[in-house]
Design an enzyme around this catalytic site. Structure first.
Site, mmCIF file in Angstrom:
data_model
loop_
_atom_site.group_PDB
_atom_site.id
_atom_site.type_symbol
_atom_site.label_atom_id
_atom_site.label_comp_id
_atom_site.label_asym_id
_atom_site.label_seq_id
_atom_site.Cartn_x
_atom_site.Cartn_y
_atom_site.Cartn_z
ATOM 1 N N LYS A 177 -4.706 14.464 -12.116
ATOM 2 C CA LYS A 177 -5.671 15.571 -12.133
ATOM 3 C C LYS A 177 -5.423 16.295 -13.467
ATOM 4 O O LYS A 177 -5.128 17.488 -13.505
ATOM 5 C CB LYS A 177 -5.422 16.464 -10.901
ATOM 6 C CG LYS A 177 -6.448 17.544 -10.677
ATOM 7 C CD LYS A 177 -7.805 17.030 -10.225
ATOM 8 C CE LYS A 177 -8.790 18.196 -10.111
ATOM 9 N NZ LYS A 177 -10.185 17.769 -9.972
ATOM 10 N N ASP A 179 -10.141 13.243 -7.584
ATOM 11 C CA ASP A 179 -11.289 13.552 -6.729
ATOM 12 C C ASP A 179 -12.374 12.485 -6.856
ATOM 13 O O ASP A 179 -12.874 11.961 -5.859
ATOM 14 C CB ASP A 179 -11.837 14.959 -7.015
ATOM 15 C CG ASP A 179 -11.823 15.315 -8.491
ATOM 16 O OD1 ASP A 179 -11.376 14.490 -9.313
ATOM 17 O OD2 ASP A 179 -12.280 16.416 -8.835
ATOM 18 N N ASP A 189 -3.592 6.481 2.694
ATOM 19 C CA ASP A 189 -4.089 6.626 4.064
ATOM 20 C C ASP A 189 -5.603 6.412 4.107
ATOM 21 O O ASP A 189 -6.129 5.802 5.040
ATOM 22 C CB ASP A 189 -3.766 8.020 4.615
ATOM 23 C CG ASP A 189 -2.494 8.014 5.440
ATOM 24 O OD1 ASP A 189 -1.648 7.128 5.208
ATOM 25 O OD2 ASP A 189 -2.349 8.889 6.310
ATOM 26 N N ASP A 198 -0.018 9.595 -1.178
ATOM 27 C CA ASP A 198 0.032 9.766 0.274
ATOM 28 C C ASP A 198 -1.389 9.786 0.831
ATOM 29 O O ASP A 198 -1.743 9.051 1.759
ATOM 30 C CB ASP A 198 0.742 11.113 0.547
ATOM 31 C CG ASP A 198 1.071 11.319 2.004
ATOM 32 O OD1 ASP A 198 0.934 10.367 2.789
ATOM 33 O OD2 ASP A 198 1.464 12.448 2.352
#
Ligand code: NAD
Length: 353
Positions: free
Chosen positions: A188, A220, A248, A244
């Site tokens: 980011k 994003d 997922d 993380d």
């Protein structure tokens, strides 16, 4: 070859799926003339009950001496009180720290025969084979300041050093060499200083791997691209929190949580291997858990800690063949379909081997 492998079956379905992974390791040893010593040790909730310690010293000592550690899963409702002094997952965090494991590898294999179980259109899943490399011991989860005072302000600090980024970037770049030589690095950098350092450090390390194409992505936009065209990516390198969340997100591409393996690695060959899923207390003790995540974790163990590449590929091919034959555990069966048990799935993979 000779290898000393520690098994930490853990809680809930952990022992059920670990037994099948151990069955496969034993078969690999028999077929290849290897000698694997497989020793089980207590860890997690069961170790709290029996030893008042989620990671008893004898378990830790055995793990430190082992060539590799294979874990089932830890935790369950019995030990889930957040105010309890002893918690099963503390054992896992302590073990990772004690073994110096800083890189978490999470492949997301998409088996074509399972595409109908993923919520994405099957044509988007064609050719998808992702490997997440997540930094595991730094970033915002381990920042020096975590504070929530009595007031209305709380802090978590995001800190990365060049050395921390460089060592995990090397893991991703090396892994890419054995795959399609592409790394997508996630950050980011438009907003966070720590992420500008991330991008600069990854770029510097990548200079030594001119044969690997490295691209940089803002987290994003990448989260969206990952679902829009997952087949465009191969190795995905990310910091602790972004890795993380994104891994997922991508897990749904595999059709079931029970399918996913993982490896946690440090600077040497030793590693900790475990399926991504938890102890699944809702289905524990019924013999219906999917053991494939654990079996594919054993394949990662063969590849990364024992450098038995051909054996690892054979296990992966056997799993794909069993799925192609139509064998499914309950998590992969549509309503009215026929499911096999944990142990039938393990035996079927063994037979294919
Ligand atoms: P979970 O992964 O255990 O289960 C989520 C859902 O997926 C459940 O419906 C479960 O039945 C299903 N599932 C998971 N693995 C499966 C498998 N192999 N085959 C078929 N179905 C499977 O997550 P949870 O319910 O949030 O957590 C349960 C316990 O596990 C908690 O105590 C949690 O802290 C612990 N946990 C441990 C680990 C670990 O040991 N690394 C990781 C995650 C959660």
């Amino acid at each position: 070859m000779q290898a000393n492998i520690v098994l930490l079956p853990g809680d809930g379905i952990g022992p059920e799926v670990t037994a099948e992974a151990a069955r496969i390791l034993t078969a690999v040893a028999d077929l290849g003339g290897h000698e694997f010593q497989l020793d089980s040790h207590p860890m997690g909730g069961n170790a709290i009950d029996d030893f008042q310690n989620p990671l008893p010293p004898t378990t830790l000592a055995s793990c430190k001496e082992a060539d590799a550690v294979l874990l089932g899963a830890v935790g369950g409702p019995k030990w889930s009180d957040p105010t309890a002094e002893l918690r099963p997952e503390q054992g896992l965090l302590d073990l990772r720290a004690e073994l110096g494991l800083f890189a978490n590898l999470r492949p997301v294999p998409v088996f074509e025969s399972l595409a109908p179980f993923a919520p994405l259109k099957p044509e988007l899943l064609r050719g998808v084979d992702l490997l997440f490399v997540r930094e595991l011991t730094g970033g915002i989860y381990f920042g020096p300041r975590h504070e929530q005072g009595d007031g209305d302000v709380a802090y978590d600090t995001l800190v990365y050093s060049t050395a921390e980024v460089e060592r995990v970037a090397r893991v991703a770049l090396r892994a890419a060499r054995g795959r399609s030589r592409k790394v997508a690095s996630i950050d980011k950098a438009n907003v966070l200083a720590s992420m500008r350092l991330w991008r600069r450090s990854v770029t510097e390390v990548a200079g030594a791997y001119p044969d690997v194409e490295v691209t940089h992505h803002l987290v994003d936009a990448f989260a969206m691209q990952l679902m829009r065209s997952p087949a465009d990516y191969d190795v995905i390198l990310a910091g602790n929190m972004f890795g993380d969340i994104l891994s997922d997100e991508a897990a749904i591409l595999a059709g079931s949580l029970g399918m996913l393996p993982s490896a946690s690695l440090g600077s040497g060959k030793q590693g900790l291997y475990e399926p991504v899923h938890g102890s699944a207390p809702d289905i524990a003790g019924r013999g219906i858990a999917n053991p494939i995540g654990a079996i594919l974790s054993a394949a990662m163990l063969l590849r990364h800690s024992l450098e038995l590449d051909a054996e690892a590929s054979n296990v992966e091919t056997a799993v794909a063949a069993v799925l192609d034959d139509g064998l499914r555990t309950a998590d992969l069966v549509s309503e009215g379909g026929q499911a096999v048990s944990t142990d039938e799935m393990g035996r079927a993979v063994e037979a294919k081997l």
